[in-house]
Design an enzyme around this catalytic site. Structure first.
Site, short mmCIF file in Angstrom:
data_model
loop_
_atom_site.label_atom_id
_atom_site.label_comp_id
_atom_site.label_asym_id
_atom_site.label_seq_id
_atom_site.Cartn_x
_atom_site.Cartn_y
_atom_site.Cartn_z
CG ASP A 168 11.86 5.24 -11.19
OD1 ASP A 168 11.06 6.20 -11.16
OD2 ASP A 168 12.99 5.27 -10.67
CG ASP A 170 13.76 0.27 -13.78
OD1 ASP A 170 13.97 1.43 -14.18
OD2 ASP A 170 13.86 -0.07 -12.58
#
Length: 220
Positions: free
Chosen positions: A147, A149
């Site tokens: 992901d 972030d």
């Protein structure tokens, strides 16, 4: 070696720091560090600053290994730190991945897309997690499932309206997973702050604890 950072120094969560000797990392007693920690620090003596109390010049940090579940928390003496990179510095100074790697990693693609979407943002921000680590070190730790972030630093009040504008600007970037807002009192999720479901938000305070607050800037 001439140190690049004077001590004592105010470090923030998400900062990446390099140490002069891997043996400067101190595991929490009585928990011994797993073998992979020494291997990781020998390859690249870098770790991320954690949220927590700073006492006697000891900075709370975390070491990351090559596997997703290889994370280990400890401390280092501030005097052993030779370099520091803050997330916002990666917008202008970073280890550029090759175009082929960018194309293969959605999270890296997402970072460059966010740079474009937030080009006019006047708040400091930057990537953290695997993307921040890779851009700071050049070590290819991001994977196809990583992901993206992000952290935004807001020293003063950020309205929900302005927060929603930030979210809307990156809504079409699939890799964006979490956006943390850091205030002088601690950090909170931008999405939770803007969802309108509660007047109280979960604030990760500077000493490492968490509490529900109405105002993340006053910790009240």
């Amino acid at each position: 070696m001439t140190r690049q950072i004077a001590t004592p120094y105010k470090f923030r969560p998400h900062d990446l720091v390099w140490i002069d000797d891997p043996r400067s990392f101190i595991a929490p007693s009585p928990t011994p560090a797993p073998a992979w920690v020494a291997t990781a620090l020998a390859a690249e003596p870098v770790m991320v600053v954690r949220r927590g109390r700073v006492s006697s010049g000891l900075i709370p940090v975390g070491v990351r290994g090559s596997a997703r579940d290889e994370r280990f928390a400890g401390v280092v003496a501030s005097a052993s730190i030779t370099r520091r990179v803050r997330p916002e510095e990666l917008l202008s100074q970073r280890q550029e991945p090759t175009q082929a790697r960018r194309d293969a990693m959605p999270a890296l693609q997402g970072f460059y897309a966010v740079m474009s979407a937030w080009a006019d943002l006047d708040l400091p921000w930057g990537p953290v997690g695997s993307v921040g680590f890779e851009l700071a070190t050049g070590v290819p730790v991001a994977t196809a499932s990583s992901d993206l972030d992000l952290v935004v630093y807001a020293a003063s009040y950020l309205s929900e309206q302005d927060g929603n504008l930030l979210l809307e600007a990156v809504a079409g970037i699939d890799a964006v997973a979490d956006i943390q807002v850091e205030t002088p009192q601690g950090g909170f999720s931008l999405r939770e702050y803007c969802d309108g479901r509660s007047l109280r938000r979960r604030l990760k305070t500077c000493d490492g604890g968490a509490r529900l607050v109405r105002d993340p800037w006053s910790n009240a």
